[in-house]
Design a protein around this motif. Sequence first.
Motif, PDB file in Angstrom:
ATOM      1  N   ALA A 116       4.032  -1.044   6.650  1.00 15.44           N
ATOM      2  CA  ALA A 116       4.268   0.334   7.072  1.00 15.44           C
ATOM      3  C   ALA A 116       5.692   0.491   7.607  1.00 15.44           C
ATOM      4  CB  ALA A 116       3.251   0.741   8.135  1.00 15.44           C
ATOM      5  N   ASP A 117       6.230  -0.548   8.249  1.00 16.50           N
ATOM      6  CA  ASP A 117       7.593  -0.490   8.796  1.00 16.50           C
ATOM      7  C   ASP A 117       8.630  -0.372   7.698  1.00 16.50           C
ATOM      8  OD1 ASP A 117       6.659  -0.691  11.347  1.00 16.50           O
ATOM      9  OD2 ASP A 117       7.136  -2.834  11.554  1.00 16.50           O
TER      10      ASP A 117
ATOM     11  N   GLY B 249     -16.441   9.633   6.407  1.00 10.36           N
ATOM     12  CA  GLY B 249     -16.752  10.602   5.358  1.00 10.36           C
ATOM     13  C   GLY B 249     -15.608  11.545   5.059  1.00 10.36           C
ATOM     14  N   ASP B 250     -14.707  11.719   6.006  1.00 11.10           N
ATOM     15  CA  ASP B 250     -13.580  12.633   5.830  1.00 11.10           C
ATOM     16  C   ASP B 250     -12.341  11.953   5.246  1.00 11.10           C
ATOM     17  OD1 ASP B 250     -15.159  14.591   6.924  1.00 11.10           O
ATOM     18  OD2 ASP B 250     -14.269  14.446   8.921  1.00 11.10           O
ATOM     19  N   LEU B 251     -12.383  10.635   5.081  1.00 12.06           N
ATOM     20  CA  LEU B 251     -11.203   9.903   4.619  1.00 12.06           C
ATOM     21  C   LEU B 251     -11.158   9.790   3.106  1.00 12.06           C
ATOM     22  CD1 LEU B 251     -11.122   6.955   7.184  1.00 12.06           C
ATOM     23  CD2 LEU B 251      -9.797   9.058   7.232  1.00 12.06           C
TER      24      LEU B 251
ATOM     25  N   LYS C  41      -6.549   3.125   2.573  1.00 14.18           N
ATOM     26  CA  LYS C  41      -5.501   2.167   2.221  1.00 14.18           C
ATOM     27  C   LYS C  41      -4.449   2.107   3.323  1.00 14.18           C
ATOM     28  CE  LYS C  41      -2.034   1.285  -1.329  1.00 14.18           C
ATOM     29  NZ  LYS C  41      -1.391   1.812  -2.536  1.00 14.18           N
ATOM     30  N   ALA C  42      -4.075   3.264   3.863  1.00 10.81           N
ATOM     31  CA  ALA C  42      -3.065   3.308   4.928  1.00 10.81           C
ATOM     32  C   ALA C  42      -3.580   2.653   6.207  1.00 10.81           C
ATOM     33  CB  ALA C  42      -2.653   4.745   5.206  1.00 10.81           C
ATOM     34  N   ILE C  43      -4.871   2.774   6.477  1.00 14.27           N
ATOM     35  CA  ILE C  43      -5.442   2.180   7.696  1.00 14.27           C
ATOM     36  C   ILE C  43      -5.405   0.669   7.632  1.00 14.27           C
ATOM     37  CG2 ILE C  43      -7.608   1.836   8.966  1.00 14.27           C
ATOM     38  CD1 ILE C  43      -8.256   4.770   8.384  1.00 14.27           C
ATOM     39  N   VAL C  44      -5.722   0.094   6.470  1.00 15.86           N
ATOM     40  CA  VAL C  44      -5.800  -1.357   6.366  1.00 15.86           C
ATOM     41  C   VAL C  44      -4.471  -2.008   6.009  1.00 15.86           C
ATOM     42  CG1 VAL C  44      -8.242  -1.356   5.813  1.00 15.86           C
ATOM     43  CG2 VAL C  44      -6.572  -1.310   3.963  1.00 15.86           C
ATOM     44  N   LYS C  45      -3.455  -1.205   5.697  1.00 15.82           N
ATOM     45  CA  LYS C  45      -2.138  -1.756   5.366  1.00 15.82           C
ATOM     46  C   LYS C  45      -1.560  -2.438   6.593  1.00 15.82           C
ATOM     47  CE  LYS C  45       0.703   0.813   3.064  1.00 15.82           C
ATOM     48  NZ  LYS C  45       1.744   1.811   2.705  1.00 15.82           N
TER      49      LYS C  45
END
Length: 112
Positions: free
Chosen positions: A108-109, A91-93, A99-103
């Motif tokens: 990310a590198d 709920g806080d995301l 998007k950043a979590i599933v990337k």
Amino acid sequence: MSEATFEESGTVHGGKPPTVYKHWNSVLVGWHQKLQHNGAYRMDLELMQADIALLFRTAFGDEITPKILNKYGLRLSPQVDKAALSKVKLGDLTLEDLKAIVKPATEADDED
């Protein structure tokens, strides 16, 4: 190693415990030792797990990034993944956070 001191400059003092310091892309352990005879001598440096962890932290800091994991072939245990996910409150995301979590880590590198 448990008695080792940490020096930014890499200064090693005779008669004192070894010195650990970071130099470019390496972590060095330096000490003084008097040798009595000429010849070939075997020198061993025994590193306990706590020593290795300390060297790793000295080299890479106290946060393990996806870049470090990928570069050195490390992975997080399922227990670490579970612990990290248990702290996420959906709920806080924002959408950007999700998007950043599933990337994938390789994407990310590229941003570093």
